[in-house]
Each structure stands twice: as C-alpha cells, then as structure tokens.
Design a protein around this motif. Structure first.
Motif, PDB file in Angstrom:
ATOM      1  N   ALA A 255     -21.588   7.155 -20.149  1.00  0.00           N
ATOM      2  CA  ALA A 255     -20.257   7.582 -20.554  1.00  0.00           C
ATOM      3  C   ALA A 255     -19.510   6.459 -21.259  1.00  0.00           C
ATOM      4  O   ALA A 255     -18.628   6.698 -22.077  1.00  0.00           O
ATOM      5  CB  ALA A 255     -19.463   8.052 -19.324  1.00  0.00           C
ATOM      6  N   ILE A 256     -19.856   5.217 -20.927  1.00  0.00           N
ATOM      7  CA  ILE A 256     -19.195   4.069 -21.550  1.00  0.00           C
ATOM      8  C   ILE A 256     -19.973   3.576 -22.765  1.00  0.00           C
ATOM      9  O   ILE A 256     -19.402   3.220 -23.786  1.00  0.00           O
ATOM     10  CB  ILE A 256     -19.035   2.935 -20.518  1.00  0.00           C
ATOM     11  CG1 ILE A 256     -18.062   3.381 -19.420  1.00  0.00           C
ATOM     12  CG2 ILE A 256     -18.548   1.652 -21.172  1.00  0.00           C
ATOM     13  CD1 ILE A 256     -17.944   2.410 -18.274  1.00  0.00           C
ATOM     14  N   ALA A 260     -20.037   7.360 -30.691  1.00  0.00           N
ATOM     15  CA  ALA A 260     -20.368   7.429 -32.114  1.00  0.00           C
ATOM     16  C   ALA A 260     -19.147   7.043 -32.931  1.00  0.00           C
ATOM     17  O   ALA A 260     -18.004   7.280 -32.521  1.00  0.00           O
ATOM     18  CB  ALA A 260     -20.818   8.846 -32.484  1.00  0.00           C
ATOM     19  N   THR A 261     -19.394   6.439 -34.072  1.00  0.00           N
ATOM     20  CA  THR A 261     -18.302   6.112 -34.993  1.00  0.00           C
ATOM     21  C   THR A 261     -18.069   7.330 -35.879  1.00  0.00           C
ATOM     22  O   THR A 261     -18.707   7.484 -36.909  1.00  0.00           O
ATOM     23  CB  THR A 261     -18.658   4.873 -35.831  1.00  0.00           C
ATOM     24  OG1 THR A 261     -19.914   5.111 -36.484  1.00  0.00           O
ATOM     25  CG2 THR A 261     -18.780   3.639 -34.963  1.00  0.00           C
ATOM     26  N   MET A 317      -8.493  10.000 -28.677  1.00  0.00           N
ATOM     27  CA  MET A 317      -9.596   9.610 -27.801  1.00  0.00           C
ATOM     28  C   MET A 317     -10.933   9.610 -28.539  1.00  0.00           C
ATOM     29  O   MET A 317     -11.826   8.823 -28.219  1.00  0.00           O
ATOM     30  CB  MET A 317      -9.664  10.538 -26.593  1.00  0.00           C
ATOM     31  CG  MET A 317      -8.644  10.226 -25.519  1.00  0.00           C
ATOM     32  SD  MET A 317      -8.718   8.514 -24.915  1.00  0.00           S
ATOM     33  CE  MET A 317     -10.336   8.496 -24.154  1.00  0.00           C
ATOM     34  N   SER A 318     -11.086  10.486 -29.526  1.00  0.00           N
ATOM     35  CA  SER A 318     -12.338  10.490 -30.279  1.00  0.00           C
ATOM     36  C   SER A 318     -12.446   9.295 -31.212  1.00  0.00           C
ATOM     37  O   SER A 318     -13.531   8.962 -31.683  1.00  0.00           O
ATOM     38  CB  SER A 318     -12.474  11.801 -31.072  1.00  0.00           C
ATOM     39  OG  SER A 318     -11.430  11.922 -32.020  1.00  0.00           O
ATOM     40  N   ILE A 325     -12.074   1.248 -26.495  1.00  0.00           N
ATOM     41  CA  ILE A 325     -12.205   2.212 -25.391  1.00  0.00           C
ATOM     42  C   ILE A 325     -13.422   3.092 -25.689  1.00  0.00           C
ATOM     43  O   ILE A 325     -13.428   3.861 -26.655  1.00  0.00           O
ATOM     44  CB  ILE A 325     -10.944   3.084 -25.245  1.00  0.00           C
ATOM     45  CG1 ILE A 325      -9.717   2.202 -24.982  1.00  0.00           C
ATOM     46  CG2 ILE A 325     -11.121   4.101 -24.128  1.00  0.00           C
ATOM     47  CD1 ILE A 325      -8.412   2.962 -24.975  1.00  0.00           C
ATOM     48  N   PHE A 326     -14.473   2.986 -24.858  1.00  0.00           N
ATOM     49  CA  PHE A 326     -15.716   3.712 -25.102  1.00  0.00           C
ATOM     50  C   PHE A 326     -15.918   4.743 -23.996  1.00  0.00           C
ATOM     51  O   PHE A 326     -16.191   4.395 -22.859  1.00  0.00           O
ATOM     52  CB  PHE A 326     -16.902   2.745 -25.152  1.00  0.00           C
ATOM     53  CG  PHE A 326     -16.700   1.617 -26.122  1.00  0.00           C
ATOM     54  CD1 PHE A 326     -16.512   1.860 -27.470  1.00  0.00           C
ATOM     55  CD2 PHE A 326     -16.687   0.307 -25.682  1.00  0.00           C
ATOM     56  CE1 PHE A 326     -16.329   0.817 -28.363  1.00  0.00           C
ATOM     57  CE2 PHE A 326     -16.498  -0.737 -26.572  1.00  0.00           C
ATOM     58  CZ  PHE A 326     -16.314  -0.480 -27.924  1.00  0.00           C
ATOM     59  N   LEU A 327     -15.781   6.000 -24.338  1.00  0.00           N
ATOM     60  CA  LEU A 327     -15.969   7.063 -23.353  1.00  0.00           C
ATOM     61  C   LEU A 327     -16.419   8.330 -24.078  1.00  0.00           C
ATOM     62  O   LEU A 327     -15.607   9.163 -24.466  1.00  0.00           O
ATOM     63  CB  LEU A 327     -14.679   7.322 -22.585  1.00  0.00           C
ATOM     64  CG  LEU A 327     -14.772   8.237 -21.373  1.00  0.00           C
ATOM     65  CD1 LEU A 327     -15.716   7.660 -20.334  1.00  0.00           C
ATOM     66  CD2 LEU A 327     -13.408   8.462 -20.749  1.00  0.00           C
TER      67      LEU A 327
END
Length: 776
Positions: A255-256, A260-261, A317-318, A325-327
């Motif tokens: 999840a972390i 994707a960019t 968030m995307s 922040i990676f989720l």
C-alpha cells in the motif's frame, strides 16, 4: 410501477447476469491475486472463530489489516455451511452477491443530486466504468488493476457502505438530529473497520468538506456535527485503531510502495474515455452556461459541497506522491468513477433548459441520443480492453496446482514450505501451511523482513551455495516441505537458480506426486517434422544451470527396468547424460552421429538393492555443448500420453542418521549389493550433514569397510572441522567386512541444527568405503 423502476430492475438483472457469467466462465475460480489474501484472512476467522492479531502468513509478525469485511464473509460462510474446500467457489460468487447492493447504494446517492432517470444513467456509468480498467504499471513494477469483478472483500463491502455514508452525511447536514449523528458515526466506524483505503477517503472527504465550509458563513453548527461524527467514528472503531497504534507502522507494505505517476492519459484510462469526456463536458457547461449553473444551483449547497469535496480529495490523493505520500494512488484515481458519474449527468439538468423551445418528442430524442452515446461508448471502452480477453494468471496457476495444494492441505497443516514467493502466497492462502516469502507487490500487511526472506530463498536454491548453508537456512525457517511447480520453475529461471542439486540429496524425501511414469510437457517443438509438436523438458548446459532435474517415481513392485525416452540435439555433441537412482549412478547415455536428432528409448537396468518404493531419479546433462530433451521417464511405460503437471513436493528430513551411497557393488561377497561412498586414495575426503536437535549428542556411529590394501591408520573424522578421532584397523581378518565404530564427541563440538561431518582418507594406497553415519 414507474418507468424508472422498470429500468433499474432491468439494469440490476443485466448486472447480476454479467457477474454470474464471470465465475461460471472461470469454473468458479476467483480472479485477481489479492483475492487470495482475503481468502486466507476469512478462512483464518472461520477456523479460529476470532479476529487474528498476528499475520496469517507470518505468525511471528503483528497483523494490521482491517477485519470487518472478512468477519462478514466468515459469518456468511458459517451460516451458509460453506466448507474449507468450497471457499474458492464462495469467493468467486462474492462480486455477484455484492453487485446489486453496490449499484442500489450508489443509485440512492445519485438520487440526492439528479432525477431518477439521470440517477439511473449515473448508476449505469458507475457500474460499467468500474467493471475493469486498463493495467497501469507502478514504479516498483507491480501491475495495477481494479475491477468490480474482483472478489476483494474489503473493497466490495466498502462500495456498499461508502455511498450509504455520504447519503447519511447529507441527511445529517440537512437535519442535525441525534439519530442522524449516530447513524453516520456508526457507518463511518464500520468503514474504518472494513477497509483502510476507504476509511482514508471517508475522513479525507469530511475534512475537505470542513475546509470548504469555512468559506461560507453560518455553518458553525454543521461543522461541529461533522467533527462529532468523525470523533464518534474513531471511538467506535478504537479497538482496531489502538491495535494499529501499538503495533507501529508496517515496515514493508504494498500500500505504501506500490504507486504510479499518473498522467492525464492515465486518468482517461482509469475512468474510460466516455465518462471522462462527459464529465469534462459537464464542467465546461457549468462554467459557460448560465442555464446549467442555475439548474445545478437548485441542488442544496451542502450536497454540492460534499460532491466537490469528494472529487477534490480523490484528485489530491491520486497525486499525493508529489508530496511524498505513497498510498496506492491509482485506487484513489479509480474511485473518481463514482463522483464523476454524478458530475457527468448533472449537465442534463441544464441541457433540458437549452432545448426547452423544442417539443417534448424532440427534447426526448436529443437527450436519449446523448444517453445512448454514453452507454454504447462505455460498453465499447470496456469490451476493447485487452485485459478482458486475457486469461487470468491465478486461474492458470490453479488449474495446474490444485492437486498439489490439496495434498498440502491434507498433509502439511501448520508447517512451513519453501517455494517461489508468488507460489507461496497462493498456496498458503488456500491451505494451512506457512511460507518463507510472498511477493513484495502484494505484501499489504506487516512484514518486517520480507526482502531478506526472498534473498534467503534465492540462497537456498542457488547451485553455488554450499550445501551446509542451504540446510542451515532451511533449519532457520523450520522448512518442512519444498514445493516445485511450473511457476516456481519460471522463478528459478529468472534468477538462474537450480534446486535439483539440493533435492537430489538424501535430506529431501519426495512425497508428491506418486507416479510410476512422468510424461514431460514443459516445452514443445516438432522435432520429427510430422506436423505434431512433441512435448519435452529441455536440459541446457552451456551458460545455464538448468542442466538437471529430479523425478519422483513410484515403483511398488520394485521393477528393475527404468524406461527413458530422450533426444540429443542434432547440432549438439554426444553427451553424456547421467542417470542416478536414489543417489546411485546407474547409467551414462551418449549418442553417436546417427542417433542425434532422433527420439531414442533406453531400457536401463537398475540394481534391485538401489530401489525403494518411492525413488528419486536424477537426470543430469554433463555436456556443455549439448542440449538434451526428455520425453518421458518411469518404471512403467504402458501409458506415456498424459503430460505431468510439473508439481513436485519434497519433505525436508532433519536427519540424525544417514544412509550413504553413490556406488553399488557387492563388497563383502555376500550375494547382495552394498550401497556406499568411495573415498579415493591420497587425501580423498567428503562432507555430510547431520541434524542435532539440542547439540548435546555424545556419540558418532560409523558403518564402513576397509579394503584388502588397508594399513593401520587411514581415516580422520572431523565434526564441525574439529578432529574427533581416527578410524584404524588392526586385525587383518576384518578387511573387506562392514564394521561399525563409535566415536565419542567432545562436549561443545556439536551445535543445535546442522553439523558438518567430514571424513579424510589419509592413506595413499587405500580406497575406503562408507555406508552409514549416526549421531546419538
């Protein structure tokens, strides 16, 4: 009944038909890799009747995944009388079970914004756009896909609860009663307990809503109500939240790490072009059409603020990776399908005003034409996805591995297996075994040393790893079984690993499959040009380590005839190919010029004393300039038509005693063959490994034979590189007889686990023979 009611019933029937057709076409096997974690978690709750605090894959680590959805499925299983073997079928049907509640919940929410006929269109866009999206590759190489057809329990439950929460928040914002506060708080708490990502969206939406509300005066009471809902939601779900707080953040979780960019093209692919285009068109109309603005402003302001907060938070968030922040940000982008479906149909309110001067029939034609374009475009955008036409990886895996998994479920309850990470993940999800490692891209739970575990797996199966190091790692992880299959073989090839040198040793006992003959089916090629491809296993040599393989062959009647069909590459050299049975070399096969490029059948005579009821037959290509192809091998050649699945299971034997032998000969002339290792003259030595459970054994027993040329001091015995004794022979009459010696081991020499036992032949004029050693 109103026309819209007929339409929603028709839509639900279509949706249910699609969701039922998918598991039927997959033989009721669930799709999607993450599914198997949900199966494992739900099965654990069913079996233990409690929420697991420890990781179901790695019991030594704390478990932090949300329990609510899995507990719900466990209840469904128990009430429905679903047995362990039927859990796959249950999960394959979960999308169909949840499909109607999901669509109805969203339809009810859409009614808060638009008329029933447009809410119905929004529900259609939401469902079909969520059916499948294109694969997006994450920065760590993971293939990201989302779909309402995947039985991801936590996601399915939240897809029902989240629209209900928003509807409840709308009710709470418009009528701030204790009942509405309690209902909203309870739903928020259940979402928190059901799916961590949807919980993030829920709290994020409410916080964004609070932020926007500060731009409008007179909303103080409403803000207090929203804050109270959030606080009560946290209090109700506090047992789980406290568990997470005290457990600490996970060191390794997909999840972390899996993000994707996302570009604008990715958003179009995630939402699908028709829905993306319709939503952009609606927003443009909102900006430039006063009629559209006036029609949308008839919707209560708080509802529009919630829709705006929902959309803004998901977009932020995307793209949150830009702020560190990676989720799983692709999931947030995919969630945009829901608010975007409502935004896409909002323009119809304004369009009605733009064409108000037309008669009713004309207005209906234009509006119906636009709706049809949206519907047809959405269906085609889904149908054209390559993912729809590709077979699911997990289905392909299960079709070849269910038999081996069933064997583990019946015979390896609670034990640890070593296999490739992906195979270990799936096998342990469907049985009661533990695994050394799982893939990092689906490790969505607390695992502190996953990368180290994967590295250790590679060391165990690396042909250049000393045997004692492989055995020590096997003991460190308490591995009881080694599982080999097609996917495992592919993993070995990627990392240039070869397990068969390890598996051919006496420390690994074959237990599955128990077949007298194995027909290979790994590779295919039409060697003889008859139009029918032959199936075979390729034994490469030069530049690879794929030069050997162990075959588990039963021989209940102890037939001494081993049938072997193979082909030497016509462009290669002549061999040899070595055939060993239970560690004893029984044949070396070579090919002359005329024989190369032709399938040849060999009848190999195996000494009866070498045979067991279950035999390990090692095939080795010893020629660096040759590729060799094996068609079938076995002790019964009556039926070689069915290819073997390739699955093999070995039991690890933590031996304190060892029957030794790579040679077979009647040394003592008693009429039966003796199995032994030959220690050559002038410093010949070999190492063996014995397992000590406590490290306090006192005696090493040795069964051996001195030849006629023996002198009085020939063999030195070492334990963990410490000299513990010499084997000598004084009486000439004891030569050429099998003898048993017992050597006392000095205290502190042995260690718990595997110990190295080394024998050094120091006699330049003597061959020495060893058949058995034991710690006691």
């Amino acid at each position: 009944m109103k026309k819209e009611n007929y339409a929603i019933i028709l839509l639900l029937v279509i949706i249910l038909s699609i969701q039922l057709a998918i598991p039927i076409s997959n033989n009721f096997l669930p799709i999607g890799w993450d599914t198997y974690f949900h199966i494992k978690y739900s099965s654990t709750i069913i079996e233990t009747a409690k929420i697991p605090k420890m990781n179901p894959y790695f019991p030594e680590f704390v478990h932090g995944y949300t329990p609510g959805a899995h507990a719900s499925v466990a209840v469904i299983s128990i009430i429905g009388g679903v047995e362990q073997l039927q859990i796959l079928q249950l999960f394959s049907l979960l999308p169909a079970i949840f499909a109607i509640p999901i669509v109805l919940a969203f339809y009810s929410l859409a009614l808060k914004y638009v008329k029933p006929k447009y809410a119905l269109l929004a529900a259609f866009l939401y469902y079909f756009s969520s059916l499948m999206h294109s694969t997006i590759i994450a920065t760590n190489g993971a293939a990201l896909e989302n779909s309402l057809t995947y039985p991801y329990v936590a996601a399915l439950v939240s897809f029902v609860l989240f629209p209900v929460l928003i509807s409840s928040i709308i009710e709470c914002s418009e009528q701030q009663s204790i009942r509405n506060l309690a209902v909203s708080s309870a739903i928020l708490a259940v979402i928190t307990l059901s799916y961590h990502i949807t919980a993030v969206v829920s709290y994020g939406l409410l916080l964004t809503y609070l932020g926007i509300s500060f731009f409008k005066h007179g909303n103080g009471k409403l803000r207090r109500s929203i804050l109270l809902v959030m606080l009560l939601g946290i209090v109700i779900s506090s047992p789980y939240i406290l568990h997470i707080v005290f457990s600490g953040l996970p060191a390794e979780t997909s999840a972390i790490k899996t993000y994707a960019t996302l570009s604008i093209q990715d958003y179009i692919r995630l939402l699908h072009l028709p829905l993306f285009g319709a939503s952009i068109f609606s927003l443009l109309l909102l900006l430039f059409s006063s009629k559209v603005r006036s029609s949308i402003l008839t919707i209560p302001a708080n509802r529009l603020m919630i829709l705006a907060s929902w959309t803004i938070f998901l977009i932020v968030m995307s793209q949150a990776y830009l702020f560190g922040i990676f989720l799983v940000n692709d999931r947030f982008a995919w969630y945009l399908i829901a608010p975007t479906s409502i935004i896409a149909v909002l323009c119809f309110l304004g369009l009605e005003k733009h064409i108000a001067n037309l008669d009713q029939i004309g207005r209906q034609k234009i509006l119906h034409a636009i709706q049809c374009l949206l519907i047809i475009g959405t269906i085609f955008s889904i149908a054209l996805l390559p993912e729809i036409r590709q077979p699911d990886d997990s289905k392909n895996f299960l079709s070849g591995e269910l038999e081996g998994i069933s064997w583990l479920r019946e015979n390896a309850n609670g034990l640890t297996i070593a296999t490739s990470p992906k195979t270990g993940f799936l096998i342990s999800s469907l049985s009661h075994v533990y695994t050394v490692a799982i893939p990092p891209t689906i490790a969505d739970y607390y695992i502190e040393n996953l990368e180290h575990r994967i590295s250790d797996l590679k060391v165990i199966f690396n042909i250049s790893t000393p045997l004692n190091e492989s055995l020590q790692l096997i003991a460190n992880y308490n591995i009881k079984y080694i599982y080999i299959g097609k996917e495992v073989d592919d993993w070995f090839k990627i990392y240039d690993l070869n397990p068969y040198q390890l598996l051919s040793k006496p420390y690994c006992k074959p237990v599955f499959p128990l077949k007298p003959l194995i027909k290979e089916g790994t590779d295919t090629y039409d060697f003889d040009g008859d139009g029918v491809p032959e199936t075979f296993q390729t034994f490469n040599w030069n530049g690879t380590k794929r030069s050997s393989k162990v075959y588990i062959l039963t021989n209940p009647f102890f037939s001494t005839n081993l049938t072997f069909c193979g082909l030497f590459d016509s462009k290669g050299a002549h061999g040899p190919i070595r055939i060993s049975v239970n560690g004893v070399l029984v044949k070396e096969i070579v090919a002359n010029e005329e024989e190369r490029g032709k399938w040849l059948t060999y009848q190999i005579e195996v000494p009866k004393e070498v045979l067991k009821e279950i035999n390990k037959v090692l095939v080795e290509n010893m020629d660096p300039y040759n590729n060799f192809y094996l068609d079938y091998i076995g002790f019964d050649s009556s039926d070689a038509t069915q290819p073997d699945s390739g699955t093999q299971i070995f039991e690890v034997q933590y031996l304190s005693s060892l029957n030794i032998g790579s040679n077979a000969f009647d040394m003592d002339s008693d009429g039966t063959l003796d199995i032994f290792d030959n220690f050559t003259e002038n410093g010949g030595h070999k190492e063996y490994f014995l397992y000590s459970s406590c490290g306090n054994e006192t005696t090493l027993t040795i069964h051996h034979l001195f030849p006629e040329t023996s002198t009085t001091n020939q063999v030195e015995v070492y334990v963990n590189n410490m000299l513990v004794g010499n084997l000598t022979l004084i009486e000439e009459t004891l030569k050429m007889k099998w003898l048993t010696h017992a050597i006392t081991i000095p205290e502190g020499t042995l260690k718990k686990g595997w110990n190295t036992i080394k024998f050094v032949n120091t006699d330049k004029n003597n061959n020495w023979y060893l058949s058995f050693i034991q710690l006691a």
